[in-house]
Design a protein around this motif. Structure first.
Motif, short mmCIF file in Angstrom:
data_model
loop_
_atom_site.label_atom_id
_atom_site.label_comp_id
_atom_site.label_asym_id
_atom_site.label_seq_id
_atom_site.Cartn_x
_atom_site.Cartn_y
_atom_site.Cartn_z
N VAL A 1 2.44 1.67 -3.50
CA VAL A 1 1.48 2.20 -4.46
C VAL A 1 1.20 3.68 -4.21
N LYS A 2 1.02 4.03 -2.94
CA LYS A 2 0.79 5.44 -2.60
C LYS A 2 2.00 6.30 -2.97
N GLY A 3 3.19 5.75 -2.78
CA GLY A 3 4.38 6.49 -3.16
C GLY A 3 4.47 6.70 -4.66
N PRO B 1 8.15 4.01 2.48
CA PRO B 1 8.18 2.55 2.24
C PRO B 1 9.48 1.90 2.73
N SER C 1 9.64 11.82 0.85
CA SER C 1 8.78 10.96 1.67
C SER C 1 8.22 9.79 0.87
N SER C 2 7.99 9.96 -0.44
CA SER C 2 7.44 8.87 -1.25
C SER C 2 8.36 7.67 -1.29
N THR D 1 0.84 -1.21 0.00
CA THR D 1 0.00 0.00 0.00
C THR D 1 0.86 1.25 0.00
N LEU D 2 1.92 1.26 0.81
CA LEU D 2 2.82 2.41 0.86
C LEU D 2 3.56 2.59 -0.46
N SER E 1 1.95 6.74 -6.76
CA SER E 1 0.86 7.61 -7.21
C SER E 1 1.02 9.05 -6.74
N SER F 1 0.73 10.09 -3.51
CA SER F 1 -0.07 10.41 -2.32
C SER F 1 0.78 10.73 -1.10
N LEU F 2 2.03 10.26 -1.09
CA LEU F 2 2.89 10.49 0.07
C LEU F 2 3.81 11.69 -0.12
N GLN F 3 3.68 12.39 -1.22
CA GLN F 3 4.53 13.55 -1.46
C GLN F 3 4.17 14.70 -0.52
#
Length: 501
Positions: A236-238, A255, A250-251, A233-234, A240, A242-244
């Protein structure tokens, strides 16, 4: 009527045992020359084969085949199936669940039935044979799981069908997600129920071969699987974005930080064993067997879903990733690489020649006017919308035997659209019904190209056993089709939730 005779002769020839590819080409020539002349059928054959060779999407077939072979040569999938069987050593039919899990991933990654069935056959059959699994149920699981590529997004067929139905492709993608998950779940439930009724179909490991685990085994399983899910999940979020913005880089760092936490926590638990709790050695095998191939498939799929690559380019990424993993696992030798290339060539020729032959046969069948004859015969009846739709589904199911989905979607479906509009039938729902229907046709003897794809990579399995295995899952598929037909909300709920009515 010549087309009707051609279908009958084709069925007879296949039942007798003639090779399907050469049978389709020969019958296409003979009946095409009878129907509209030898010169025309020659040019039609040239055009169809040329179109197949110029189809860029089909270039993904050898790339995904190479990816599967390299993963098998590196022992990644064998390692995964072995670890899953150990993890579920007290559960019957664990490898059926593993096949369906992997097939769902590959369905989303490829969208090509031939490539999915071929890769699954390469990866799973050897392990299943060694584990004493039932050949028929194993063949049915592999072929049924492989056909999910027609339905689960990003499906190539849905991309083509959108403009034909004048429905947004995004609507069709959203509508296909719930039916795809439902069918995969029905396959898994059927395999587990069969194993519960007859344990010999998917035997558990004998006690002496079961792994050593702590008395908190289910806590072990929950913690490891949850940690892996959080990791993906982390990632994929990175990818996409979402973690920026949380903090610099942070992306990437989040993870990596979670992986470090997993690693040091496992070392601490192994050293201290609090309250007698420890992680079994099987979890290392499970992690190393699951994460590398899953990350590879996720990378190939993610590059497609995020719009970074076409399916062919995504397949190229997957093939390159499989080569890198093989090198990382120190399994790559010049002899193995040569054998992998040669096997890729053999399997790719088998698949692509079947596609070209069936496209030529379908083109002759359509040029003879038989689909138009059947459609006009249908429209002449004075029936309710439900009965008309039932007859259309039966017609598409029958046409799915001799024809590829391409002529059905591009020739048959457009003819039916005026009738569907007049009867006020939701075209998004109809598109999903057609997709599930054609998926069923891939499992229906006597043609059922899935059987020949699987037979090509697992020659020790008898074609009769493969057919019997497929027919079991074809019944499940028909039940799923009936559920979607009876409850349109299964397909329409998600697109209406996302995009509104």
């Amino acid at each position: 009527m010549i087309g009707v005779i051609m279908i009958a002769v084709m069925l007879l020839a296949i039942f007798v045992g003639f090779p399907i590819s050469f049978t389709l080409i020969f019958l296409g020539f003979v009946f095409g020359a009878w129907g509209f002349g030898g010169k025309m059928v020659f040019y039609l054959q040239t055009l169809q084969f040329n179109n197949v060779m110029l189809e860029q999407t089909l270039a993904a077939v050898p790339l995904f085949v190479f990816m599967g072979i390299m993963m098998e040569q590196a022992g990644l999938m064998e390692r995964l199936f072995t670890s899953v069987q150990l993890m579920l050593s007290r559960t019957r039919g664990a490898l059926y669940l593993a096949v369906l899990f992997v097939s769902t991933i590959f369905a989303a990654a490829t969208g090509i039935v031939g490539a999915s069935v071929t890769i699954l056959g390469i990866m799973a059959a050897k392990t299943m044979n060694r584990s004493g699994y039932d050949v028929r149920l194993a063949a049915g699981t592999i072929t049924a799981g492989g056909t999910l590529g027609i339905l689960i997004p990003p499906s190539i067929m849905l991309v083509v069908m959108g403009p034909v139905l004048q429905v947004p492709v995004t609507d069709l993608f959203a509508a296909a997600i719930v039916p795809g998950i439902m069918l995969a779940s029905m396959y898994a439930a059927y395999a587990l129920i069969r194993c519960w009724l007859n344990p010999s179909l998917g035997p558990i490991l004998p006690p002496q071969n079961q792994p050593v685990t702590s008395s908190f085994y289910w806590l072990e399983a929950t913690m490891v699987i949850s940690s892996i899910i959080i990791l993906f999940t982390l990632i994929v979020k990175g990818l996409s974005g979402s973690l920026q913005g949380i903090f610099p880089f942070s992306s990437i760092l989040i993870p990596i930080g979670w992986m470090g936490l997993m690693y040091y926590a496992s070392i601490w638990v192994k050293k201290n064993k609090p309250a007698g709790f420890f992680f079994s050695d099987l979890w290392y095998e499970f992690f190393m067997g699951l994460v590398p191939p899953s990350a590879l498939v996720a990378f190939a799929l993610g590059s497609i879903l995020f719009g970074w690559a076409t399916p062919t380019e995504g397949a190229g990424c997957g093939a390159f990733g499989a080569l890198v993993l093989t090198i990382a696992y120190r399994k790559l030798t010049s002899k193995m690489f040569y054998e992998a290339l040669l096997k890729t060539l053999e399997i790719s020729v088998l698949i692509l020649f079947l596609v070209a032959a069936s496209n030529f046969f379908g083109a002759v069948f359509s040029r003879l006017g038989t689909p138009m004859l059947l459609t006009e015969f249908l429209l002449a009846w004075d029936l309710s919308a439900t009965m008309v739709l039932v007859i259309i589904m039966a017609l598409i199911f029958l046409l799915g035997w001799p024809l590829e989905w391409v002529p059905i979607v591009l020739i048959i479906v457009p003819i039916l659209i005026p009738v569907l509009v007049k009867l006020d039938i939701n075209l998004t729902w109809f598109g999903i019904l057609v997709a599930v229907n054609l998926q069923t046709a891939w499992l229906s003897p006597p043609v059922a190209l899935s059987a020949y794809f699987l037979k090509g990579v697992v020659p020790e399995w008898d074609l009769k056993d493969i057919y019997f295995g497929m027919m079991q899952f074809m019944v499940i598929q028909l039940i799923g089709l009936a559920l979607i037909f009876s409850f349109p909300e299964i397909a329409l709920w998600l697109p209406e939730y996302i995009y509104g009515k």
